[in-house]
Scaffold this motif. Structure first.
Motif, PDB file in Angstrom:
ATOM      1  N   GLU A   1      -0.219  -1.324  -4.536  1.00  0.00           N
ATOM      2  CA  GLU A   1      -0.797  -0.470  -3.238  1.00  0.00           C
ATOM      3  C   GLU A   1       0.310   0.394  -3.000  1.00  0.00           C
ATOM      4  O   GLU A   1       1.432   0.005  -2.553  1.00  0.00           O
ATOM      5  CB  GLU A   1      -1.292  -1.354  -2.058  1.00  0.00           C
ATOM      6  CG  GLU A   1      -1.967  -0.577  -1.065  1.00  0.00           C
ATOM      7  CD  GLU A   1      -3.297  -0.470  -1.683  1.00  0.00           C
ATOM      8  OE1 GLU A   1      -3.660   0.681  -1.759  1.00  0.00           O
ATOM      9  OE2 GLU A   1      -4.180  -1.175  -1.549  1.00  0.00           O
TER      10      GLU A   1
ATOM     11  N   GLN B   1      -1.919  -6.995  -5.269  1.00  0.00           N
ATOM     12  CA  GLN B   1      -2.570  -6.094  -6.027  1.00  0.00           C
ATOM     13  C   GLN B   1      -1.537  -4.660  -5.902  1.00  0.00           C
ATOM     14  O   GLN B   1      -0.660  -4.760  -4.701  1.00  0.00           O
ATOM     15  CB  GLN B   1      -3.872  -5.850  -5.523  1.00  0.00           C
ATOM     16  CG  GLN B   1      -4.034  -5.288  -4.099  1.00  0.00           C
ATOM     17  CD  GLN B   1      -4.577  -6.042  -3.177  1.00  0.00           C
ATOM     18  OE1 GLN B   1      -4.747  -7.158  -3.396  1.00  0.00           O
ATOM     19  NE2 GLN B   1      -4.435  -5.675  -1.711  1.00  0.00           N
TER      20      GLN B   1
ATOM     21  N   ARG C   1     -12.240   0.659  -3.811  1.00  0.00           N
ATOM     22  CA  ARG C   1     -10.752   0.685  -3.860  1.00  0.00           C
ATOM     23  C   ARG C   1     -10.370   1.693  -2.587  1.00  0.00           C
ATOM     24  O   ARG C   1      -9.451   1.301  -1.928  1.00  0.00           O
ATOM     25  CB  ARG C   1     -10.138   1.134  -4.954  1.00  0.00           C
ATOM     26  CG  ARG C   1     -10.294  -0.026  -6.054  1.00  0.00           C
ATOM     27  CD  ARG C   1      -8.995   0.075  -7.302  1.00  0.00           C
ATOM     28  NE  ARG C   1      -9.384   1.095  -8.221  1.00  0.00           N
ATOM     29  CZ  ARG C   1      -8.926   2.290  -8.144  1.00  0.00           C
ATOM     30  NH1 ARG C   1      -8.017   2.456  -7.126  1.00  0.00           N
ATOM     31  NH2 ARG C   1      -9.168   3.224  -8.898  1.00  0.00           N
TER      32      ARG C   1
ATOM     33  N   LYS D   1       5.692   0.394  -2.984  1.00  0.00           N
ATOM     34  CA  LYS D   1       4.653  -0.214  -3.439  1.00  0.00           C
ATOM     35  C   LYS D   1       4.692  -1.529  -2.945  1.00  0.00           C
ATOM     36  O   LYS D   1       5.497  -2.314  -3.111  1.00  0.00           O
ATOM     37  CB  LYS D   1       4.569   0.007  -4.891  1.00  0.00           C
ATOM     38  CG  LYS D   1       4.245   1.574  -5.411  1.00  0.00           C
ATOM     39  CD  LYS D   1       4.320   1.707  -6.827  1.00  0.00           C
ATOM     40  CE  LYS D   1       4.273   2.962  -7.316  1.00  0.00           C
ATOM     41  NZ  LYS D   1       4.518   2.960  -8.765  1.00  0.00           N
TER      42      LYS D   1
ATOM     43  N   VAL E   1      -5.789  -2.993 -10.100  1.00  0.00           N
ATOM     44  CA  VAL E   1      -4.838  -2.974  -9.309  1.00  0.00           C
ATOM     45  C   VAL E   1      -4.246  -4.599  -9.218  1.00  0.00           C
ATOM     46  O   VAL E   1      -3.227  -4.673  -8.428  1.00  0.00           O
ATOM     47  CB  VAL E   1      -4.977  -2.296  -7.841  1.00  0.00           C
ATOM     48  CG1 VAL E   1      -5.341  -0.973  -8.184  1.00  0.00           C
ATOM     49  CG2 VAL E   1      -6.146  -2.829  -7.188  1.00  0.00           C
TER      50      VAL E   1
ATOM     51  N   THR F   1      -8.777  -6.097   0.422  1.00  0.00           N
ATOM     52  CA  THR F   1      -9.022  -6.076  -0.930  1.00  0.00           C
ATOM     53  C   THR F   1     -10.231  -5.500  -1.479  1.00  0.00           C
ATOM     54  O   THR F   1     -11.091  -5.420  -0.483  1.00  0.00           O
ATOM     55  CB  THR F   1      -9.234  -7.402  -1.424  1.00  0.00           C
ATOM     56  OG1 THR F   1      -9.965  -8.185  -0.671  1.00  0.00           O
ATOM     57  CG2 THR F   1      -7.732  -8.417  -0.812  1.00  0.00           C
TER      58      THR F   1
ATOM     59  N   SER G   1      -8.102   0.012   0.011  1.00  0.00           N
ATOM     60  CA  SER G   1      -6.709   0.655   0.197  1.00  0.00           C
ATOM     61  C   SER G   1      -6.300   1.224   1.485  1.00  0.00           C
ATOM     62  O   SER G   1      -5.231   1.009   2.111  1.00  0.00           O
ATOM     63  CB  SER G   1      -6.470   1.529  -0.808  1.00  0.00           C
ATOM     64  OG  SER G   1      -5.196   2.330  -0.855  1.00  0.00           O
ATOM     65  N   THR G   2      -7.224   1.905   2.106  1.00  0.00           N
ATOM     66  CA  THR G   2      -6.910   2.732   3.443  1.00  0.00           C
ATOM     67  C   THR G   2      -6.941   1.544   4.417  1.00  0.00           C
ATOM     68  O   THR G   2      -6.206   1.789   5.329  1.00  0.00           O
ATOM     69  CB  THR G   2      -8.026   3.575   3.375  1.00  0.00           C
ATOM     70  OG1 THR G   2      -8.217   4.426   2.595  1.00  0.00           O
ATOM     71  CG2 THR G   2      -7.587   4.643   4.892  1.00  0.00           C
TER      72      THR G   2
END
Lengths: 432, 386
Positions: free
Chosen positions: A256, A254, A195, A249, A424, A204, A199-200
């Motif tokens: 984030e 998902q 994740r 967000k 998420v 996915t 995320s960074t």
């Protein structure tokens, strides 16, 4: 600036009505791209790097490495002609698989065939240092002028041959330079690591239960990357003087949290990165604190623009307005927009799962039971069936309506990681 | 600069005749000449003029949607304080002391043989009521000025003309009977309340103006940014409406809602002061029917009829009267008459002076008494110069 003619559309879902003294405005902004070519210049240029875990554990069972090799071949076949690509073998360090030197090759019938032959010779032997794999990918992308830069990272284990700091430093240097989808295979991958990478790098994260699913997953990720029409799209948020952004967000597909990723784009204007877009639809949850107005006041609490580079020029692709109106009509001010409520619940669900699993891992049975119970209830309420099924592998559900659960004593490690990595993922409001 | 050159009240630039906006700064002009042929001498002014500076932060830039680019506050359609002065007719409107917005609109016009006053009180429980009140007043005064200019002192028609183009010459009986103003109407509201069998030009103009005002108020609902998932704004903008038209021989009022028109006789005129309108409220209707109204009656003052997208009944009340001597007409919102509901009291409190002086004095009176609501007062004489 008026939005140019684009396939992008932005819609706001909010209750703009606040009671006297009310100062928080929440809105869900649905951004949809029909995927039609925004540039009218032919297909977007693209580059893809595939990072295949070749650590020793990939040979145990041997279906893991063989499926990974098959999946990589499928991904290579999915690349359209002209796309730059490379394959990296990941061990305690990163090594080029194809081409032989540290550079990208342009996809053609010949290079695809050479690449598949190189992949067929992969062996599973060594350790895992994901940061070093990402750093090599970053180096390869740096030599490319492609608009869409996409990576796939496959691993079967913990990032154990480098420090957490090394991984974080590698991610920092990659951030904003390419997107990366991360996938776990087998029983020993770590959801938090996957994740973190996804995320960074605006991609996915997921785990695959069966190595046989790998080729389909690689094809899907590559197809999605090939379908991107525009890269470096950002949400540009203007807020008025005196207002503060509580959070921004991504809420669908998902969760984030983009709040900390704001880049100033002028006075009272900030850009939040959303990566590349093809034909797709995403939802964003924006929460703004505004100075309380007087009854009857109306203000623009935020102007949300979708901005992207079209033919080298920054363009507003779509725009939506978030309003605040103060009223003494309680029938108006007490309503919560159903999408805002829904995504507030989905974000809580994700947090409850992650915190519950962390407590379970730390042996805090009471906290884990309470948090996972709450997650079960939220999943049931929002109709999130996939998450409900995953939670049922970790806890025994006594009553989903009240969130009464018991922790299962014996849970396979991968079930907890799958539940975590998918925590998420969100669902949209069911149509009434 | 030539003495008669007209300049923008906002930036001082010279104005081309006939425009509604300043070409230099884009300011919406609070007045403009009507453009219809034969109406060259008609002057029109309305309160529809978004202020040039933000009322919250004094910023002067607004985005295309009308929101301040600095603080986000919506730019209203009119100013907190507005004065319209065309000499014979003048109006003053003020936010008052208790309200955060001035939701009253008003408009005035002076033409050849007629004077017009309009007051619209935006309903504060609706959304963006100022969009309805200012645009309704503005739309109405333009229709009134246009129609009255063509019918009160119309240009002599060509020798041969289509029957439906016939307009009456002043003081000459109309052979078809259409467009003629009867010589006299009793100065009694209850007797005159029903529209005359054959509407006078003034009544027709008033009826058309209220139709235009209703359309403008209805359109105001679509100006707002309607949240996704909704077809329309909840509580769309709405407004009351009252107008008075004087010619050299009649006084016509038309209204929807509870804003009022009063007749105030000059000394020596036998007709007593009178309220010429009947409020569209339960209290107003009962009082007009001679039923004593208890102040405890719930919702007695609640508005029953209005103009706006959610209005069900917008048929205008009209009345035409012929006062027996000169006097003044005061058209006002409840911000004034809440302190002086009775016509005799209002007459006693109204000073001598120009229309502007009287309007300003009456607004100041309301503010001195607490300024509980927006207050708008338009004053004009009866009769109009022939």
């Amino acid at each position: 600036m008026n939005p140019v003619q684009t396939p992008f559309q932005a819609e706001v879902y909010q209750n703009p009505y606040l009671p006297a003294g009310g100062d928080v405005v929440d809105a869900v902004i649905t951004v949809t791209s029909s995927g039609a070519d925004v540039r009218a210049l032919g297909p977007v240029s693209a580059a893809q790097v595939i990072m295949v875990d070749c650590s020793g554990s990939m040979a145990n069972p041997p279906t893991k490495i063989s499926s990974a090799m098959a999946a990589t071949a499928v991904a290579i076949d999915t690349l359209r002609d002209g796309v730059e690509f490379a394959v990296i073998a990941g061990r305690a360090g990163a090594a080029m698989v194809y081409p032989y030197g540290p550079q990208l090759r342009i996809a053609s019938e010949r290079t695809r065939s050479e690449a598949k032959q190189a992949v067929a010779r992969l062996t599973a032997d060594g350790g895992t240092a994901i940061g070093s794999w990402l750093s090599l990918a970053n180096q390869l992308f740096a030599g490319s002028r492609a608009e869409v830069k996409h990576a796939i990272l496959l691993t079967d284990g913990r990032d154990q041959h480098e420090t957490r700091e090394t991984l974080l430093a590698a991610l920092r240097s990659c951030e904003g330079r390419f997107t990366c989808d991360s996938r776990g295979i087998g029983n020993d991958w770590v959801a938090d690591e996957l994740r973190l990478v996804a995320s960074t790098l605006l991609g996915t994260a997921d785990g695959l239960e069966d190595p046989a699913d790998l080729p389909a997953a690689f094809e899907a990720m590559t197809s999605a990357a090939m379908g991107k029409e525009i890269s470096a799209v950002a949400l540009r948020v203007w807020t008025p003087a005196g207002a503060t952004i509580r959070f921004v967000k991504q809420a669908y597909p998902q969760v984030e949290d983009l709040t900390s990723r704001r880049a100033a784009a002028g006075e009272r204007v900030g850009d939040y990165p959303t990566g590349s877009w093809g034909a797709e639809s995403r939802d964003y949850h924006l929460s703004v604190a505004v100075p309380p107005g007087s009854l009857g006041d109306e203000m623009l609490a935020a102007r949300v623009s979708v901005v992207g580079s079209v033919a080298g020029r920054a363009e507003v692709l779509a725009q939506a307005l978030v309003l605040a109106c103060w009223t003494d009509d309680e029938a108006l001010s007490t309503q919560i927009n159903d999408r805002v409520a829904h995504y507030t619940g989905q974000a809580e669900l994700a947090v409850a799962i992650q915190e519950g699993l962390a407590a379970r891992g730390a042996g805090d049975v009471d906290s884990a039971t309470a948090k996972l119970g709450r997650a079960v209830r939220l999943a049931a309420e929002s109709g999130h069936e996939d998450t409900a099924k995953l939670l049922a592998r970790v806890v025994e559900v006594v009553d989903e309506a009240t969130g009464t659960v018991r922790l299962r004593p014996h849970v396979s490690g991968v079930d907890a990681e799958l539940t975590n990595v998918r925590s998420v993922k969100t669902v949209r409001v069911k149509k009434a | 600069m030539p003495a008669d050159e007209v300049t923008c009240p906002e930036c001082g630039a010279a104005l081309a005749p006939g425009g509604s906006f300043c070409e230099a700064c884009g300011h919406r002009l609070p007045w403009s000449e009507t453009s219809s042929p034969g109406a060259a001498r008609t002057a029109v002014a309305s309160s529809l003029a978004p202020p040039s500076a933000c009322g919250k932060c004094t910023g002067t830039e607004f985005d295309a949607g009308g929101y301040c680019v600095a603080c986000g506050a919506r730019r209203p359609c009119g100013a907190d304080h507005c004065e319209l002065d065309l000499g014979e007719v003048a109006g003053v409107s003020d936010i008052g002391s208790r309200h955060h917005h001035n939701e009253d609109g008003m408009a005035v016009a002076v033409g050849d043989g007629f004077i017009v006053a309009v007051v619209c009180d935006g309903v504060s429980s609706s959304n963006r009521p100022d969009t309805a009140s200012h645009s309704a007043a503005d739309a109405a005064v333009r229709v009134l000025a246009d129609q009255l200019a063509r019918t009160v002192h119309p240009p002599r028609p060509p020798a041969h003309t289509d029957a439906d183009e016939v307009v009456t010459e002043p003081n000459a009986p109309d052979p078809a009977g259409a467009g003629e103003e009867p010589d006299t109407h009793p100065l009694s509201v209850s007797d005159a309340r029903t529209t005359p069998l054959r509407p006078t030009p003034s009544v027709r103009a008033v009826t058309a103006a209220i139709g235009a005002a209703g359309d403008a108020a209805q359109a105001a609902a679509t100006l707002a940014a309607v949240p996704a998932g909704r077809d329309t704004l909840p509580n769309p903008p709405c407004t009351t409406f009252v107008t008075a038209v004087v010619t050299d021989r009649s006084l016509t009022v038309g209204w929807v809602g509870d804003s009022r028109a009063y007749w105030l006789p000059d000394p020596g005129t036998p007709d007593p002061p009178a309220c010429l309108t009947i409020d569209d409220t339960l209290a107003g209707q009962l009082a007009a029917a001679g039923v004593p109204v208890s102040l405890d009656l719930p919702n007695a003052g609640a508005l029953m009829r209005w103009l706006g997208a959610d209005a069900v009944d917008t048929r205008p009340h009209t009345a035409t009267l012929t006062p027996s001597g000169p006097g003044r007409v005061v058209v006002c919102s409840d911000g004034l008459y809440r302190y002086l509901p009775d016509a005799e009291d209002l007459a006693a409190a109204t000073p001598e002076g120009t229309a502007y002086e009287v309007a300003a004095t009456m607004v100041a009176f309301a503010l001195r008494n607490g300024g509980h609501d927006n207050v708008s007062v338009v004053v004009m004489p009866y009769p109009a110069k022939p």
